[in-house]
Design an enzyme around this catalytic site. Structure first.
Site, PDB file in Angstrom:
ATOM      1  CG  HIS A  96      -2.084   1.030   1.064  1.00 43.14           C
ATOM      2  ND1 HIS A  96      -1.800   2.157   1.362  1.00 43.14           N
ATOM      3  CD2 HIS A  96      -3.170   1.071   0.676  1.00 43.14           C
ATOM      4  CE1 HIS A  96      -2.830   2.853   1.041  1.00 43.14           C
ATOM      5  NE2 HIS A  96      -3.872   2.345   0.664  1.00 43.14           N
ATOM      6  CD  GLU A 168      -5.228   1.138  -3.599  1.00 44.11           C
ATOM      7  OE1 GLU A 168      -6.517   0.956  -2.926  1.00 44.11           O
ATOM      8  OE2 GLU A 168      -4.390   1.172  -2.643  1.00 44.11           O
TER       9      GLU A 168
HETATM   10  P1  PGA Z   1      -9.673   5.670  -0.080  1.00 42.72           P
HETATM   11  O1  PGA Z   1      -8.521   4.697   0.295  1.00 42.72           O
HETATM   12  O2  PGA Z   1     -10.750   5.078  -0.592  1.00 42.72           O
HETATM   13  O3  PGA Z   1      -9.830   6.565   1.078  1.00 42.72           O
HETATM   14  O4  PGA Z   1      -8.807   6.633  -1.274  1.00 42.72           O
HETATM   15  C1  PGA Z   1      -8.205   3.469  -0.524  1.00 42.72           C
HETATM   16  C2  PGA Z   1      -7.108   2.876  -0.038  1.00 42.72           C
HETATM   17  O5  PGA Z   1      -6.235   3.534   0.374  1.00 42.72           O
HETATM   18  O6  PGA Z   1      -7.076   1.640  -0.344  1.00 42.72           O
END
Ligand code: PGA
Length: 260
Positions: A96, A168
């Protein structure tokens, strides 16, 4: 057909009050909908075991937000893969951007975690994505492929079988600004094609998630793209009533679409 997957990533949020108030609600309002999707909750480590007691006899599973590469010993403050198995975790998020940024985790470490998780029978959710600067410099594909290659350098293509890749974009996380759907589709397709060039069957068995400011209002655009097999939801999973509405909306949309 792959079942859609929704992961609620609570990050560093929640306490006993929050859990007691919300888990039964989620169970009551969402568990019966879960023929259309898999739902998993990623609470802070401390609460995994406690929440697991509430989730017995439901189809809701548990996700860990991280794992250490060591399995036991003098590693103060760490949690091992065996401990995660012990408390009933199914998925483990790794790579992440918040771990990369605030805890200096690099591709090499993340690859080791990936291999450890796979070798222990849990399912890694590996997060890949570019910074705003890398996006401006057209580096997105390169950044994502680099991480995949790093895993392959330490193992072989079979390690990617039945895993989950979450695209992401770092600039989209927690910003309220999700990425453009065509760009998301393009990047995921690129990653998938790259893996298919190494092994087509393995590429077919990978789940691709999108994460980054997903919420009730923008949910439709992600669900309409068949290449997206699930969503990683951060902020929007923290207000339980809204999260329940989000899952209910996802159910309606998925049932109305032919996603097979
Ligand atoms: P968010 O986070 O939906 O608050 O943008 C997503 C994530 O970090 O997986």
């Amino acid at each position: 057909m792959k079942k859609f997957l929704i992961i609620a990533n609570w990050k560093l949020n929640g306490n006993f009050y929050f859990i007691n108030k919300n888990i039964n609600l989620i169970k009551k309002k969402i568990d019966n909908l879960l023929s259309f999707c898999d739902l998993s909750i990623a609470p802070p480590y401390l609460y995994i075991s406690y929440i697991n007691n509430f989730l017995k006899n439901t189809s809701i599973s548990l996700t860990a937000q991280n794992v250490d590469i060591h399995t036991e010993g003098s590693f103060t403050g760490e949690i091992s893969i065996n401990m995660l198995k012990d408390v009933g975790v199914k998925y483990v998020i790794i790579g992440h951007s918040e771990r990369r940024l605030y805890h200096n985790e690099d591709n090499n470490l993340i690859s080791k975690k990936f291999i450890l998780i796979k070798n222990n029978g849990l399912i890694p959710i590996i997060c890949l994505g570019e910074t705003e600067k890398q996006k401006e410099q057209n580096q997105t594909e390169k950044v994502c492929i680099q991480q995949i290659n790093n895993i392959l350098e330490n193992s072989n293509i079979n390690i990617l079988n039945k895993t989950i890749i979450a695209y992401e974009p770092i600039w989209a996380i927690g910003s309220g600004k999700s990425a453009n759907i065509n760009e998301i589709e393009k990047i995921i397709l690129y990653i998938k094609k790259y893996i298919a060039s190494l092994d087509a069957k393995i590429a077919e068995n990978i789940y691709f998630l999108y994460g980054g400011s997903v919420n009730y209002s923008n949910l439709d655009i992600f669900l309409k793209k068949k290449i997206i097999n699930g969503l990683l939801v951060g902020k929007a999973s923290l207000t339980t009533e809204n999260f329940i509405s989000l899952v209910k909306k996802a159910e309606k949309i998925i049932n109305s679409l032919n996603r097979s």
